[in-house]
Design a protein around this motif. Sequence first.
Motif, PDB file in Angstrom:
ATOM      1  N   ALA A 101       0.875  -0.992  -0.007  1.00  0.00           N
ATOM      2  CA  ALA A 101       0.086  -0.073  -0.042  1.00  0.00           C
ATOM      3  C   ALA A 101       0.807   1.095  -0.046  1.00  0.00           C
ATOM      4  O   ALA A 101       1.878   1.172   0.784  1.00  0.00           O
ATOM      5  N   ASN A 102       0.434   2.224  -0.872  1.00  0.00           N
ATOM      6  CA  ASN A 102       1.326   3.362  -1.155  1.00  0.00           C
ATOM      7  C   ASN A 102       0.877   4.745   0.269  1.00  0.00           C
ATOM      8  O   ASN A 102      -0.108   5.039   0.231  1.00  0.00           O
ATOM      9  N   LYS A 103       1.717   4.350   1.301  1.00  0.00           N
ATOM     10  CA  LYS A 103       1.537   5.438   2.454  1.00  0.00           C
ATOM     11  C   LYS A 103       1.912   6.654   1.704  1.00  0.00           C
ATOM     12  O   LYS A 103       3.329   7.013   1.631  1.00  0.00           O
ATOM     13  N   PRO A 104       0.842   7.741   1.658  1.00  0.00           N
ATOM     14  CA  PRO A 104       1.262   8.999   1.007  1.00  0.00           C
ATOM     15  C   PRO A 104       2.764   9.509   1.609  1.00  0.00           C
ATOM     16  O   PRO A 104       2.778   9.828   2.891  1.00  0.00           O
ATOM     17  N   HIS A 105       3.693  10.096   0.784  1.00  0.00           N
ATOM     18  CA  HIS A 105       4.976  10.801   1.131  1.00  0.00           C
ATOM     19  C   HIS A 105       5.799   9.961   1.965  1.00  0.00           C
ATOM     20  O   HIS A 105       6.815  10.494   2.356  1.00  0.00           O
ATOM     21  N   GLN A 106       5.585   8.697   2.228  1.00  0.00           N
ATOM     22  CA  GLN A 106       6.637   7.732   3.068  1.00  0.00           C
ATOM     23  C   GLN A 106       6.959   6.734   2.328  1.00  0.00           C
ATOM     24  O   GLN A 106       8.169   6.208   2.112  1.00  0.00           O
ATOM     25  N   THR A 107       6.132   5.828   1.468  1.00  0.00           N
ATOM     26  CA  THR A 107       6.292   4.879   0.923  1.00  0.00           C
ATOM     27  C   THR A 107       7.344   5.023  -0.368  1.00  0.00           C
ATOM     28  O   THR A 107       8.620   4.364  -0.518  1.00  0.00           O
ATOM     29  N   GLY A 108       7.325   6.043  -1.086  1.00  0.00           N
ATOM     30  CA  GLY A 108       8.277   6.518  -2.128  1.00  0.00           C
ATOM     31  C   GLY A 108       9.417   6.952  -1.615  1.00  0.00           C
ATOM     32  O   GLY A 108      10.490   6.650  -2.049  1.00  0.00           O
ATOM     33  N   ASN A 109       9.466   7.632  -0.358  1.00  0.00           N
ATOM     34  CA  ASN A 109      10.808   8.083   0.133  1.00  0.00           C
ATOM     35  C   ASN A 109      11.689   7.067   0.664  1.00  0.00           C
ATOM     36  O   ASN A 109      12.754   7.027   0.481  1.00  0.00           O
ATOM     37  N   PHE A 110      10.929   6.257   1.713  1.00  0.00           N
ATOM     38  CA  PHE A 110      11.648   4.920   2.119  1.00  0.00           C
ATOM     39  C   PHE A 110      11.974   3.957   1.092  1.00  0.00           C
ATOM     40  O   PHE A 110      13.177   3.153   1.170  1.00  0.00           O
ATOM     41  N   GLY A 111      11.175   4.018   0.120  1.00  0.00           N
ATOM     42  CA  GLY A 111      11.441   2.999  -0.906  1.00  0.00           C
ATOM     43  C   GLY A 111      12.646   3.361  -1.746  1.00  0.00           C
ATOM     44  O   GLY A 111      13.469   2.667  -1.789  1.00  0.00           O
ATOM     45  N   LEU A 112      12.897   4.716  -1.703  1.00  0.00           N
ATOM     46  CA  LEU A 112      13.956   5.307  -2.569  1.00  0.00           C
ATOM     47  C   LEU A 112      15.442   5.010  -1.708  1.00  0.00           C
ATOM     48  O   LEU A 112      16.354   4.507  -2.199  1.00  0.00           O
ATOM     49  N   ARG A 113      15.020   5.183  -0.478  1.00  0.00           N
ATOM     50  CA  ARG A 113      16.329   5.306   0.471  1.00  0.00           C
ATOM     51  C   ARG A 113      16.679   4.139   1.144  1.00  0.00           C
ATOM     52  O   ARG A 113      17.549   3.914   1.663  1.00  0.00           O
ATOM     53  N   THR A 114      16.035   3.156   1.087  1.00  0.00           N
ATOM     54  CA  THR A 114      16.265   1.644   1.640  1.00  0.00           C
ATOM     55  C   THR A 114      16.100   0.689   0.539  1.00  0.00           C
ATOM     56  O   THR A 114      16.660  -0.600   0.758  1.00  0.00           O
ATOM     57  N   GLY A 115      15.552   0.875  -0.522  1.00  0.00           N
ATOM     58  CA  GLY A 115      15.389  -0.071  -1.448  1.00  0.00           C
ATOM     59  C   GLY A 115      14.078  -1.035  -1.238  1.00  0.00           C
ATOM     60  O   GLY A 115      14.069  -2.089  -1.968  1.00  0.00           O
ATOM     61  N   ILE A 116      13.268  -0.785   0.046  1.00  0.00           N
ATOM     62  CA  ILE A 116      12.222  -1.424   0.349  1.00  0.00           C
ATOM     63  C   ILE A 116      11.129  -0.680   0.579  1.00  0.00           C
ATOM     64  O   ILE A 116      11.131   0.130   1.569  1.00  0.00           O
ATOM     65  N   PRO A 117       9.842  -0.625  -0.413  1.00  0.00           N
ATOM     66  CA  PRO A 117       8.862   0.227  -0.050  1.00  0.00           C
ATOM     67  C   PRO A 117       8.053  -0.480   1.137  1.00  0.00           C
ATOM     68  O   PRO A 117       7.889  -1.698   1.465  1.00  0.00           O
ATOM     69  N   VAL A 118       7.423   0.566   1.894  1.00  0.00           N
ATOM     70  CA  VAL A 118       6.661   0.319   3.205  1.00  0.00           C
ATOM     71  C   VAL A 118       5.531   0.832   3.109  1.00  0.00           C
ATOM     72  O   VAL A 118       5.269   2.024   2.583  1.00  0.00           O
TER      73      VAL A 118
END
Length: 443
Positions: A101-118
């Motif tokens: 699920a795409n948590k607004p403003h979090q999933t993309g950011n942490f997915g980019l910075r960790t390689g794991i979307p949350v």
Amino acid sequence: MTSLNRRTILRGMINGAKVGVALPFLNMFLDGNGEALAATGQRIPVRFGTWIWGCGFIPERFIPATEGADYVMPPDLEPLAPYRKQMALFTGYDVKLDGVANKPHQTGNFGLRTGIPVPGETPKTGTFDVAIGNVIGQDTRFRSIELSASGIQRSYSYRGAASPNPSETSPIALYQRLFGEGFRDPNEGTFSPDPRTMVRQSVLSAVKDDRERLMKTLGAADRERMDEYFTSVRQLEQQLELQLQPPARVENFTKPSAPGKTVVDADIENVMVNHKIMAGLLAQALACNQTRVFNMLFSDTASNLRRSSSSDTHHTLTHEEPVNPKLGYQEQVAWFAAKSMLACRDFVDALASIKEGNGTLLDNTLMFAHSDCSIAKSHAVEGIPMMIIGGAGGRVRTGYHKAGRADATSRVVLSVQQAMGVQVENWGTGAMNTSRTVTELVA
């Protein structure tokens, strides 16, 4: 005196007493390319940092029409035009959700910075800037410095899944941390270890045997938790050891003066002022080896920036402002996006203003700038904008626009990590996992 080197001391006598004066960092100590110390071959240190702005961009004002070196600079990137040869622009790269699920403003950011979307507000592992810091930041007083310019105590640098590195939100607090108690002026003629530092180091060393015994009695989960804790202890020990050694002299460095009091809030005019002051202080700290890694949060991913005369934030405008039919986009949202790039230019200016060898601090820095999404109105994690600015001591190639064509953002982040010396062959999970670098980027 037959030869000079970086550790040469000018010696003499005053009233029968021996005196010595150290030399400043001179160009003659560098090799013929001005890139390394001639005597040791040790290169000028490379620095790394991230610079984040929230709520994405206006595509028609940010994405060039063509790829390669000859792209026409789009309107919102015009402030960065003086640095186009030192900048690589990446568009069209996605964070792959894999059903998360795409948590607004979090999933993309942490997915980019960790390689794991949350699907939430906490990453599942540490962020890639920490991996880089573990390689290049061990010989400095601070493993990294985190800053937040918009008044929010927040950082997107995580040492572990639940361990964010805290940020400084005011220029005065940042100055005190960098140049207050514990700071050793590298160009000061004398050096005396602080007795308090010696005591603190002794206390930590004294518990070494006990902590090793404790680790043998714990289960796997507690060992992991304690290992994370002891990692921070080891970092403190390393910092204390550094405090007991005289700092290396630094070319053209003068300890900055303390900044005056400023207003710390989300008013964008105040944020621009604070951000510029913090950029200048950080650049000086990088120059004198206080740290080699930084994370600057210009605006939160759900940007709280607002104009002085309005209570509407950048974030709320992305959802509530109607599209201007003549322009084809949200006019006020575009204003905040353009301001973000002006701030980015201010930050780069600070790095470029400091001379190092034959170049500048910017030439020896890799600054990775990114947002959390592309189009904030729809929280799109496809096409998240990324920029690499600076030369990283010759480790990267810049001066072009590269379109990702829906490749994963992890390709760019993997390339950055390898360029900075992290021993990682593939990175990310699921569809974000990749072993492919961006060949145009890594020198």
